[in-house]
Write a protein that holds these residues in place. Structure first.
Motif, PDB file in Angstrom:
ATOM      1  N   GLU A   6      -6.595  -5.375  -2.368  1.00 16.36           N
ATOM      2  CA  GLU A   6      -6.674  -4.056  -1.737  1.00 16.36           C
ATOM      3  C   GLU A   6      -8.129  -3.679  -1.445  1.00 16.36           C
ATOM      4  O   GLU A   6      -8.435  -3.149  -0.377  1.00 16.36           O
ATOM      5  N   ARG A   7      -9.023  -3.984  -2.360  1.00 24.04           N
ATOM      6  CA  ARG A   7     -10.439  -3.661  -2.156  1.00 24.04           C
ATOM      7  C   ARG A   7     -11.016  -4.454  -0.992  1.00 24.04           C
ATOM      8  O   ARG A   7     -11.784  -3.931  -0.189  1.00 24.04           O
ATOM      9  N   TRP A  37      -8.417   6.005  -0.482  1.00 26.97           N
ATOM     10  CA  TRP A  37      -8.152   4.578  -0.354  1.00 26.97           C
ATOM     11  C   TRP A  37      -9.428   3.738  -0.383  1.00 26.97           C
ATOM     12  O   TRP A  37      -9.357   2.508  -0.388  1.00 26.97           O
ATOM     13  N   GLY A  38     -10.574   4.362  -0.403  1.00 30.24           N
ATOM     14  CA  GLY A  38     -11.823   3.635  -0.531  1.00 30.24           C
ATOM     15  C   GLY A  38     -12.138   2.718   0.633  1.00 30.24           C
ATOM     16  O   GLY A  38     -12.638   1.604   0.442  1.00 30.24           O
ATOM     17  N   ILE A 216      -1.292   0.895   5.950  1.00 27.45           N
ATOM     18  CA  ILE A 216      -1.664  -0.517   5.808  1.00 27.45           C
ATOM     19  C   ILE A 216      -1.972  -0.859   4.354  1.00 27.45           C
ATOM     20  O   ILE A 216      -1.444  -1.834   3.795  1.00 27.45           O
ATOM     21  N   LEU A 217      -2.828  -0.069   3.732  1.00 19.08           N
ATOM     22  CA  LEU A 217      -3.198  -0.348   2.348  1.00 19.08           C
ATOM     23  C   LEU A 217      -2.045  -0.072   1.391  1.00 19.08           C
ATOM     24  O   LEU A 217      -1.922  -0.741   0.349  1.00 19.08           O
ATOM     25  N   GLY A 218      -1.188   0.885   1.734  1.00 19.42           N
ATOM     26  CA  GLY A 218      -0.008   1.149   0.919  1.00 19.42           C
ATOM     27  C   GLY A 218       0.953  -0.028   0.930  1.00 19.42           C
ATOM     28  O   GLY A 218       1.548  -0.379  -0.104  1.00 19.42           O
ATOM     29  N   HIS A 224       1.354  -6.323  -3.824  1.00 17.38           N
ATOM     30  CA  HIS A 224       0.675  -6.751  -5.051  1.00 17.38           C
ATOM     31  C   HIS A 224       1.381  -6.224  -6.296  1.00 17.38           C
ATOM     32  O   HIS A 224       1.465  -6.922  -7.314  1.00 17.38           O
ATOM     33  N   ALA A 225       1.897  -5.004  -6.200  1.00 21.06           N
ATOM     34  CA  ALA A 225       2.631  -4.442  -7.337  1.00 21.06           C
ATOM     35  C   ALA A 225       3.890  -5.252  -7.598  1.00 21.06           C
ATOM     36  O   ALA A 225       4.259  -5.505  -8.754  1.00 21.06           O
TER      37      ALA A 225
END
Length: 238
Positions: A6-7, A37-38, A216-218, A224-225
């Motif tokens: 995600e990063r 979301w960084g 997108i990041l969600g 990944h979860a």
């Protein structure tokens, strides 16, 4: 391509906050999304730069803006003045729209000089050049990419998102093929899902312009979860 963290994916995103009808409340909401979301940066309207810099202070999210947006038809003098003011207001990057009509007319010197003037005004800060690929054929996209490099810019970018078309994988590849390694490619316009974002990166983009950062990041976070949950189940079965 291997699924990024995600990063890693967030570090490629310029969160777009550019619609002309956005209210201050709307802008606040989008800035909060960017911080939550960084993402690497926000790309805001020129009149929002100073406010965005203050609001995002301490979040690590950079503030970029647009020049000659969205048509690229303002004079070079106007683009230079806009660039100087943008960096005075705290922007760290700018995305300029090249002179699309000049490119289509074959006036390569006009296009390159326009780009070079903005690059010079940026004083070493990151400059991206928007081609507006939906209005160009492949020859024009390739030539515009080469002129972007000739003008000294750091990135060549697909689209504004306001011309009825956006980034495509073939166009990103074409742009990547027509610039040297030091020049990066930004895919922007229509990047609204994880699959599309990954396809653009796989085609050679290193930066993504999108207003769908949370989506997108969600999606990536959920994947990944799910992998983590699956791993936990597998481990507990031993």
């Amino acid at each position: 391509m291997q699924l990024p963290t995600e990063r890693e994916l967030a570090a490629t995103i310029d969160h777009a906050i550019l619609k002309p009808d956005l209210t201050r409340t709307d802008v606040d909401a989008e800035l909060d999304i960017a911080a939550q979301w960084g993402v690497f940066s926000v790309c805001v309207r020129p009149s929002d730069i100073a406010y965005a810099v203050r609001r995002l202070d301490g979040t690590g999210v950079a503030v970029g803006t647009v020049i000659g947006f969205p048509h690229g038809t303002t004079s070079t003098t106007a683009k230079v003045a806009e660039t100087i003011r943008a960096f005075e207001d705290g922007a760290t990057e700018c995305d300029m729209v090249l002179n699309i009509g000049a490119l289509r007319s074959g006036f390569d010197d006009v296009v390159a000089d326009d780009i070079r003037a903005v690059v010079d005004a940026a004083g070493g800060r990151i400059t991206k050049v928007i081609l507006e690929t939906s209005l160009l054929d492949d020859e024009q996209i390739a030539r515009g990419s080469r002129l972007t490099e000739a003008g000294g810019a750091d990135f060549v970018k697909t689209s504004t998102g306001f011309a009825g078309g956006g980034a495509t994988v073939p166009h990103v590849r074409l742009m990547r093929e027509n610039v040297g390694a030091p020049v990066q490619v930004k895919a922007s316009g229509g990047v609204r899902s994880l699959d599309t974002a990954l396809a653009m990166l796989d085609a050679g983009a290193t930066r993504l312009g999108t207003s769908a950062s949370a989506t997108i990041l969600g999606e990536l976070r959920a994947i990944h979860a799910g992998e983590t949950a699956s791993g936990a189940v597998d481990e507990s079965s031993y």
